[in-house]
Design a protein around this motif. Structure first.
Motif, PDB file in Angstrom:
ATOM      1  N   LEU A  20      16.981 -38.226  14.633  1.00 19.99           N
ATOM      2  CA  LEU A  20      17.271 -37.679  13.305  1.00 19.99           C
ATOM      3  C   LEU A  20      16.408 -38.340  12.231  1.00 19.99           C
ATOM      4  N   ASN A  21      16.255 -39.653  12.340  1.00 15.71           N
ATOM      5  CA  ASN A  21      15.436 -40.359  11.351  1.00 15.71           C
ATOM      6  C   ASN A  21      13.992 -39.878  11.394  1.00 15.71           C
ATOM      7  N   ALA A  24      13.605 -36.244  10.116  1.00 18.03           N
ATOM      8  CA  ALA A  24      13.673 -36.112   8.664  1.00 18.03           C
ATOM      9  C   ALA A  24      12.391 -36.605   8.000  1.00 18.03           C
ATOM     10  N   LEU A 203      20.657 -34.404   7.399  1.00 25.25           N
ATOM     11  CA  LEU A 203      20.290 -35.208   8.565  1.00 25.25           C
ATOM     12  C   LEU A 203      20.720 -36.665   8.396  1.00 25.25           C
ATOM     13  N   SER A 207      23.454 -38.675  10.623  1.00 26.92           N
ATOM     14  CA  SER A 207      23.163 -39.962  11.235  1.00 26.92           C
ATOM     15  C   SER A 207      24.195 -41.008  10.843  1.00 26.92           C
TER      16      SER A 207
END
Length: 291
Positions: A20-21, A24, A203, A207
């Motif tokens: 996710l990190n 994004a 996102l 997370s």
């Protein structure tokens, strides 16, 4: 079977934080500081709600140990987010996971714990594999700034894990750490220009609330039902799952160098975590006499 499914679900949540990190940041949906800030605030919110629903006792907030944990958590969160500006998903997860284990091994040495020979061998193999992977070559070059930032994240998470040993209520302690760290994370906005799109916020919240907040709560709930060696070995899957997520969602390349390095690093860690000290005949006799 249910325990296996819950353990796998937790490992997927941990790996998803990397995916996710990176998703994004690579898509320009959010800047790294804002991602970490939203992740901390949303994680603090969901963890706080869990603590309130459980009516758990409130932990001490102003102890020196607390501030050390908060500083380590901030180092992990911010280093993690900024590192993924330049690292692929699986690469970042491998550096993080290998670095955390090396940090915790160093912590054991500082605490003057007895370290068996097999653990020494495993730690050296893991450290050697990670060093080989990060060594620049003509064909493959890992961004040194990104690797250094993920190294800081690994150091932070390793110290955070060491500080959390023996916590009476891990979920309550984690909620307190997130709540205190979140406001301090706002200082990271001075290091970058905020760039936030609605999908980037989504996102980051996913997370923080699901993969971190609920993921940690689930992990602490099933941890007492797992043998310590099983719990440690289960976490070996996280870099692999993260790499697969990066390949599927971000079209990242799975290189032979990464595969070989992952096998060496995770193999070394595996040697360390599966060790079980043998009990002497005197200990066995004492145990049988006490029963």
């Amino acid at each position: 079977m249910k325990l296996f499914a819950l353990t796998l679900l937790t490992m997927l949540a941990f790996a998803a934080n990397s995916v996710l990190n990176r998703l994004a940041l690579a898509g320009g949906l959010i800047d790294p500081a804002s991602f970490a800030i939203i992740r901390l605030f949303s994680g603090a919110l969901i963890l706080g709600l869990i603590v309130l629903l459980r009516s758990a006792a409130h932990p001490a907030l102003l102890s020196p140990r607390r501030w050390t944990s908060v500083a380590a958590l901030l180092a992990y969160m911010l280093g993690f987010s900024f590192a993924y500006l330049s690292l692929d998903t699986g690469v970042g997860a491998l550096i993080l996971f290998g670095g955390v284990q090396i940090t915790m091994f160093a912590g054991a040495l500082v605490a003057k714990e007895h370290v068996p020979a097999l653990k020494w061998v495993g730690a050296l193999v893991a450290a050697g594999g990670l060093a080989w992977f990060l060594w620049p070559t003509q064909d493959t070059r890992i961004d040194p700034a990104g690797a250094a930032l993920m190294g800081i994240a690994a150091l932070g998470w390793g110290i955070y894990s060491l500080m959390g040993r023996g916590a009476k209520n891990a979920t309550t302690e984690t909620a307190a750490n997130f709540a205190i760290a979140a406001p301090f994370s706002l200082l990271a906005l001075f290091a970058t220009t905020p760039q936030v799109a609605p999908l980037g916020i989504l996102l980051a919240c996913l997370s923080g609330m699901v993969m971190s907040g609920l993921g940690y709560a689930l992990w602490y709930a099933i941890l007492p039902r797992l043998a310590s060696s099983t719990a440690a070995v289960a976490q070996l899957s996280v870099p692999v799952l993260a790499a697969l997520g990066g390949i599927a969602l971000l079209d990242e390349e799975l290189t032979l160098r990464f595969v070989m390095a992952a096998l060496v690093v995770l193999g070394g860690i595996g040697l360390s975590v599966v060790y079980k000290p043998r009990r002497s005949s005197r200990d066995l006799a004492r145990t049988s006499g006490d029963s």
